[in-house]
Write a protein that holds these residues in place. Structure first.
Motif, PDB file in Angstrom:
ATOM      1  N   ARG A  91      -5.076  -0.604 -12.952  1.00 57.00           N
ATOM      2  CA  ARG A  91      -3.628  -0.761 -13.091  1.00 57.00           C
ATOM      3  C   ARG A  91      -2.720   0.106 -11.896  1.00 57.00           C
ATOM      4  NH1 ARG A  91      -1.282  -0.273 -19.015  1.00 57.00           N
ATOM      5  NH2 ARG A  91       0.392  -1.374 -18.022  1.00 57.00           N
ATOM      6  N   ARG A  92      -1.696  -0.544 -11.573  1.00 58.20           N
ATOM      7  CA  ARG A  92      -0.869   0.158 -10.589  1.00 58.20           C
ATOM      8  C   ARG A  92      -0.093   1.423 -11.066  1.00 58.20           C
ATOM      9  NH1 ARG A  92       1.855  -2.516  -6.641  1.00 58.20           N
ATOM     10  NH2 ARG A  92       3.710  -2.043  -7.614  1.00 58.20           N
ATOM     11  N   ILE A  93      -0.328   2.510 -10.310  1.00 53.64           N
ATOM     12  CA  ILE A  93       0.408   3.817 -10.822  1.00 53.64           C
ATOM     13  C   ILE A  93       1.862   3.569 -11.025  1.00 53.64           C
ATOM     14  CG2 ILE A  93       0.660   4.358  -8.255  1.00 53.64           C
ATOM     15  CD1 ILE A  93       0.484   7.398  -9.202  1.00 53.64           C
ATOM     16  N   TRP A  94       2.607   2.502 -10.120  1.00 50.73           N
ATOM     17  CA  TRP A  94       3.772   2.584 -10.233  1.00 50.73           C
ATOM     18  C   TRP A  94       4.576   1.828 -11.690  1.00 50.73           C
ATOM     19  CZ3 TRP A  94       3.875   6.022  -6.958  1.00 50.73           C
ATOM     20  CH2 TRP A  94       3.348   5.774  -5.524  1.00 50.73           C
ATOM     21  N   ASP A  95       3.447   1.059 -12.170  1.00 46.52           N
ATOM     22  CA  ASP A  95       3.489   0.420 -13.469  1.00 46.52           C
ATOM     23  C   ASP A  95       3.427   1.163 -14.548  1.00 46.52           C
ATOM     24  OD1 ASP A  95       4.073  -1.921 -11.912  1.00 46.52           O
ATOM     25  OD2 ASP A  95       1.987  -2.567 -11.890  1.00 46.52           O
ATOM     26  N   LEU A  96       2.253   2.026 -14.438  1.00 42.79           N
ATOM     27  CA  LEU A  96       2.171   2.848 -15.631  1.00 42.79           C
ATOM     28  C   LEU A  96       3.326   4.242 -15.569  1.00 42.79           C
ATOM     29  CD1 LEU A  96      -1.764   3.440 -15.456  1.00 42.79           C
ATOM     30  CD2 LEU A  96      -0.354   2.551 -17.432  1.00 42.79           C
ATOM     31  N   PHE A  97       3.565   4.603 -14.628  1.00 40.46           N
ATOM     32  CA  PHE A  97       4.445   5.647 -14.380  1.00 40.46           C
ATOM     33  C   PHE A  97       5.466   5.497 -13.240  1.00 40.46           C
ATOM     34  CE2 PHE A  97      -0.076   7.328 -14.936  1.00 40.46           C
ATOM     35  CZ  PHE A  97       0.003   7.742 -16.248  1.00 40.46           C
ATOM     36  N   PRO A  98       6.549   4.538 -13.615  1.00 44.33           N
ATOM     37  CA  PRO A  98       7.356   4.101 -12.697  1.00 44.33           C
ATOM     38  C   PRO A  98       8.346   5.377 -12.078  1.00 44.33           C
ATOM     39  CG  PRO A  98       8.083   3.486 -15.005  1.00 44.33           C
ATOM     40  CD  PRO A  98       6.386   4.029 -15.121  1.00 44.33           C
ATOM     41  N   ASP A  99       8.473   6.248 -12.924  1.00 43.65           N
ATOM     42  CA  ASP A  99       9.284   7.777 -12.306  1.00 43.65           C
ATOM     43  C   ASP A  99       8.605   8.499 -11.426  1.00 43.65           C
ATOM     44  OD1 ASP A  99       7.401   8.418 -14.194  1.00 43.65           O
ATOM     45  OD2 ASP A  99       8.313  10.220 -14.597  1.00 43.65           O
ATOM     46  N   THR A 100       7.476   8.088 -11.059  1.00 42.61           N
ATOM     47  CA  THR A 100       6.966   8.864  -9.729  1.00 42.61           C
ATOM     48  C   THR A 100       6.836   7.833  -8.324  1.00 42.61           C
ATOM     49  OG1 THR A 100       4.804   7.570 -10.081  1.00 42.61           O
ATOM     50  CG2 THR A 100       5.252   9.571 -11.164  1.00 42.61           C
ATOM     51  N   ALA A 101       7.613   6.898  -8.462  1.00 38.82           N
ATOM     52  CA  ALA A 101       7.719   5.985  -7.434  1.00 38.82           C
ATOM     53  C   ALA A 101       8.755   6.535  -6.122  1.00 38.82           C
ATOM     54  CB  ALA A 101       8.214   4.598  -7.623  1.00 38.82           C
ATOM     55  N   THR A 102       9.712   7.151  -6.639  1.00 34.04           N
ATOM     56  CA  THR A 102      10.884   7.532  -5.771  1.00 34.04           C
ATOM     57  C   THR A 102      10.172   8.784  -4.846  1.00 34.04           C
ATOM     58  OG1 THR A 102      12.469   6.814  -7.130  1.00 34.04           O
ATOM     59  CG2 THR A 102      13.141   8.431  -5.401  1.00 34.04           C
ATOM     60  N   ALA A 103       9.548   9.731  -5.497  1.00 39.91           N
ATOM     61  CA  ALA A 103       8.913  11.018  -5.008  1.00 39.91           C
ATOM     62  C   ALA A 103       7.574  10.648  -4.204  1.00 39.91           C
ATOM     63  CB  ALA A 103       8.845  12.104  -5.867  1.00 39.91           C
ATOM     64  N   LEU A 104       6.799   9.627  -4.904  1.00 47.85           N
ATOM     65  CA  LEU A 104       5.298   9.625  -4.523  1.00 47.85           C
ATOM     66  C   LEU A 104       5.192   8.451  -3.412  1.00 47.85           C
ATOM     67  CD1 LEU A 104       3.340  11.047  -7.306  1.00 47.85           C
ATOM     68  CD2 LEU A 104       4.326  12.240  -5.276  1.00 47.85           C
ATOM     69  N   ARG A 105       5.798   7.355  -3.726  1.00 43.74           N
ATOM     70  CA  ARG A 105       5.553   6.134  -2.849  1.00 43.74           C
ATOM     71  C   ARG A 105       5.681   6.328  -1.380  1.00 43.74           C
ATOM     72  NH1 ARG A 105       5.753   0.162  -4.921  1.00 43.74           N
ATOM     73  NH2 ARG A 105       4.980  -0.899  -3.107  1.00 43.74           N
ATOM     74  N   PRO A 106       6.644   6.948  -0.661  1.00 45.01           N
ATOM     75  CA  PRO A 106       6.797   7.080   0.749  1.00 45.01           C
ATOM     76  C   PRO A 106       5.702   7.912   1.225  1.00 45.01           C
ATOM     77  CG  PRO A 106       8.982   7.271  -0.547  1.00 45.01           C
ATOM     78  CD  PRO A 106       7.877   7.321  -1.577  1.00 45.01           C
ATOM     79  N   PRO A 107       5.404   8.897   0.562  1.00 44.61           N
ATOM     80  CA  PRO A 107       4.237   9.691   1.169  1.00 44.61           C
ATOM     81  C   PRO A 107       2.948   9.110   1.260  1.00 44.61           C
ATOM     82  CG  PRO A 107       5.027  10.901  -0.650  1.00 44.61           C
ATOM     83  CD  PRO A 107       5.970   9.740  -0.260  1.00 44.61           C
ATOM     84  N   PHE A 108       2.876   8.306   0.092  1.00 51.68           N
ATOM     85  CA  PHE A 108       1.323   7.595  -0.068  1.00 51.68           C
ATOM     86  C   PHE A 108       1.442   6.479   0.946  1.00 51.68           C
ATOM     87  CE2 PHE A 108       0.399   8.847  -4.865  1.00 51.68           C
ATOM     88  CZ  PHE A 108       0.521  10.181  -4.578  1.00 51.68           C
ATOM     89  N   GLU A 109       2.584   5.775   1.262  1.00 49.42           N
ATOM     90  CA  GLU A 109       2.424   4.841   2.246  1.00 49.42           C
ATOM     91  C   GLU A 109       2.294   5.332   3.544  1.00 49.42           C
ATOM     92  OE1 GLU A 109       6.299   2.968   1.514  1.00 49.42           O
ATOM     93  OE2 GLU A 109       5.512   1.599   0.069  1.00 49.42           O
ATOM     94  N   LYS A 110       2.704   6.297   3.832  1.00 54.89           N
ATOM     95  CA  LYS A 110       2.687   6.967   5.192  1.00 54.89           C
ATOM     96  C   LYS A 110       1.087   7.447   5.394  1.00 54.89           C
ATOM     97  CE  LYS A 110       4.331  10.745   8.201  1.00 54.89           C
ATOM     98  NZ  LYS A 110       5.237  11.779   8.421  1.00 54.89           N
ATOM     99  N   VAL A 111       0.368   7.914   4.396  1.00 57.37           N
ATOM    100  CA  VAL A 111      -0.875   8.055   4.280  1.00 57.37           C
ATOM    101  C   VAL A 111      -1.673   6.855   4.703  1.00 57.37           C
ATOM    102  CG1 VAL A 111      -2.972   8.857   3.244  1.00 57.37           C
ATOM    103  CG2 VAL A 111      -0.852   9.983   3.033  1.00 57.37           C
ATOM    104  N   LEU A 112      -1.412   5.672   4.336  1.00 59.89           N
ATOM    105  CA  LEU A 112      -2.063   4.393   4.318  1.00 59.89           C
ATOM    106  C   LEU A 112      -1.705   3.849   5.901  1.00 59.89           C
ATOM    107  CD1 LEU A 112      -1.799   2.280   1.187  1.00 59.89           C
ATOM    108  CD2 LEU A 112      -3.704   3.388   2.321  1.00 59.89           C
ATOM    109  N   ALA A 113      -0.508   4.239   6.552  1.00 59.84           N
ATOM    110  CA  ALA A 113       0.023   3.798   7.771  1.00 59.84           C
ATOM    111  C   ALA A 113      -0.657   4.622   8.830  1.00 59.84           C
ATOM    112  CB  ALA A 113       1.311   3.656   7.859  1.00 59.84           C
ATOM    113  N   THR A 114      -0.801   5.948   8.587  1.00 62.31           N
ATOM    114  CA  THR A 114      -1.089   6.728   9.581  1.00 62.31           C
ATOM    115  C   THR A 114      -2.395   7.713   9.651  1.00 62.31           C
ATOM    116  OG1 THR A 114       0.232   8.693   8.426  1.00 62.31           O
ATOM    117  CG2 THR A 114       1.259   7.307  10.051  1.00 62.31           C
ATOM    118  N   GLY A 115      -2.877   7.531   8.351  1.00 64.01           N
ATOM    119  CA  GLY A 115      -4.108   8.362   7.983  1.00 64.01           C
ATOM    120  C   GLY A 115      -4.020   9.611   8.031  1.00 64.01           C
ATOM    121  N   GLU A 116      -2.860  10.302   7.819  1.00 66.82           N
ATOM    122  CA  GLU A 116      -2.666  11.744   7.876  1.00 66.82           C
ATOM    123  C   GLU A 116      -2.678  12.148   6.527  1.00 66.82           C
ATOM    124  OE1 GLU A 116       1.413  12.333   9.223  1.00 66.82           O
ATOM    125  OE2 GLU A 116       1.128  11.775  11.214  1.00 66.82           O
ATOM    126  N   HIS A 117      -3.025  13.466   6.483  1.00 60.10           N
ATOM    127  CA  HIS A 117      -3.043  14.353   5.110  1.00 60.10           C
ATOM    128  C   HIS A 117      -1.560  14.833   4.962  1.00 60.10           C
ATOM    129  CE1 HIS A 117      -7.554  14.715   4.857  1.00 60.10           C
ATOM    130  NE2 HIS A 117      -7.378  13.923   5.710  1.00 60.10           N
TER     131      HIS A 117
END
Length: 498
Positions: A91-117
């Protein structure tokens, strides 16, 4: 910006809640191919060990695929979220815990895009406020085409820093909203003129009419509000306190920068040594205008009361003089003597009132009471002193002050008529001591005559003796004893001071 989608991969089998962990292939190759011999046995062993490590580590770990679906949840993460892992896997993390999207989605997307830690510090997510543990740092990194997330609890130092920051914010909020106070801190410059504010609460503008930011830039913006006639004294007091590193406490009026109103302020300032050996000055400015106004009103009331009491005593004295005047024209007659005694007692009472008036009827010093009571009798002739007194000075309540004034007057009158003050070589010695601590303090006073004519006990007690022995003891709830010794009268007084 988003990354290119990874190649499709079937979700791995979920890790069981209990029992040995499921082996997850590191390369993302389906486990069915492993059975056909497409990957070596050592790879399976590595996968097994990795799965075991991830399952048994004490901190939470999750893995999300490119579509943000949970593909791995270890035991610690399951405990952290408080949700069975079977209910999260796939299941999608944003569906289970929608309150996390604002703080966590931008950095997670950056990891996918750049491969950075990326390290993300955030409050615990996915839990109710009552069940949240201490804050965590989240480390996000590329993992199997998705994002791996490891949780690490803040260190003790990090938690202490956060607690300190929150405490400072709370103190600042309190200081900024003080209705009649300003909190500030100044540096300890080598030169007094170089002192500057390090902090000043926002309430500065309300009390002084000067914004805190302006005071931080220019400390003279506040000093210039002080009325000119007080500036020199205040500057000197501040300089001496800064030089000697001693606390500073002073009251003065200022003119409010915006309203022009004259307001009384009190400054309390004290040095504090820092761990590195340097000093700062912590200060508090308090608006005491209402207190000052109340004090002035009280003084007016007391002065009015004192004026009326004096007028009343003067009226009683006039009534006595008029009442006794026609009863006996003989200056040495009984009525004339009674009038003189009555007037002398009125004067003694007035002197006691004068002492209390100077102290706004808050009490009086024993030394002042004795000095005023003895004033008419101390010097019988030039160069001679008939009365000596010694004892610790102490403030006493008004009732004690008045009663002692009247008692000492009666003792002086008696000594002048019959005792030591009647003879040229006579002498009166008065000593007193204080015993005990408030509220159990007691006054012990001793009156001792010598050098006068031989003393004989009176056949009956007069008004003065009754006032001393009975009146003083009754008024002050103590004991008084008159001893008519042949060599001189001795009077001892033992009364509570509270």
């Amino acid at each position: 910006m988003s990354a290119a989608p990874p190649r499709p991969m079937p979700p791995p089998d979920p890790l069981p809640v209990h029992g040995p962990p499921t082996v997850l292939p590191l390369s993302g190759t389906p486990s069915g191919e492993a059975a056909a011999g497409s990957w070596e046995p050592w790879e399976a062993e590595v996968e097994q060990r990795l799965a075991t490590v991830l399952e048994e580590i004490g901190t939470p770990f999750i893995a999300l695929d490119a579509g943000w679906r949970f593909m791995l949840v270890n035991r610690a993460a399951e405990t952290y979220y408080g949700v069975p892992r079977q209910a999260m896997l796939g299941r999608r993390i944003w569906d289970l815990f929608p309150d996390t999207a604002t703080a966590l989605r931008p950095p997670f997307e950056k990891v996918l895009a750049t491969g950075e830690h990326i390290l993300v510090e955030t409050d615990p997510h996915g839990r109710s406020a009552a069940a949240r543990p201490a804050p965590f740092s989240l480390k996000a990194f590329p993992y199997r085409g998705g994002v791996g997330v490891s949780f690490s609890e803040w260190s003790a130092q990090r938690r202490a820093e956060e607690v300190l920051r929150e405490s400072q914010e709370q103190l600042s909020a309190l200081a900024d909203n003080l209705p009649l106070g300003v909190v500030y801190q100044m540096n300890d410059a080598l030169g007094f003129e170089g002192r500057r504010f390090l902090y000043i609460s926002a309430s500065c503008e309300r009390l002084n009419g000067v914004p805190a930011e302006q005071a931080l830039d220019n400390p003279l913006a506040l000093f210039d509000l002080i009325l000119p006639e007080y500036r020199e004294e205040i500057a000197l007091r501040q300089y001496e306190a800064h030089r000697d590193r001693k606390p500073f406490d002073i009251e003065f009026p200022i003119r409010h920068a915006k309203t022009g109103e004259i307001r009384w302020q009190r400054i309390v300032d004290a040095p504090r040594r820092l761990p590195n050996g340097s000093y700062v000055w912590d200060g508090l400015q308090i608006d005491i205008t209402d207190h000052k106004n109340a004090e002035e009103h009280l003084k007016l009331l007391i002065n009015e009361l004192n004026h009326r009491v004096k007028n009343t005593l003067a009226t009683v004295q006039s009534l006595a003089a008029q009442s006794f005047a026609r009863l006996d024209t003989d200056a040495g007659g009984p009525f004339a003597k009674a009038r003189q005694a009555f007037e002398a007692r009125l004067f003694a009472l007035a002197r006691g009132h004068d002492v209390l008036t100077r102290e706004n009827w808050k009490g009086a010093h024993l030394s002042d009471i004795v000095h005023e009571a003895f004033a008419p009798y101390r010097h019988r002739a030039e160069g001679s002193e008939a009365i000596t007194a010694c004892g610790p000075d102490r403030r006493v309540p008004p009732a004690v002050a008045l009663s002692l004034s009247m008692a000492i007057h009666e003792l002086c009158t008696n000594a002048l008529k019959y005792g030591a003050l009647k003879a040229p070589a006579g002498h009166v010695r008065v000593t007193w001591s204080i015993s005990g601590e408030p509220p159990s303090s007691r006054l012990r006073l001793r009156w001792e005559e010598s050098g006068g004519p031989p003393v004989r006990p009176p056949a009956q007690k007069g008004f003065g003796s009754r006032l001393i022995e009975e009146g003083l003891a009754r008024e002050l709830n103590g004991t008084v004893h008159l001893d008519f010794r042949e060599e001189g009268v001795v009077c001892t007084v033992d009364v509570p001071l509270e």
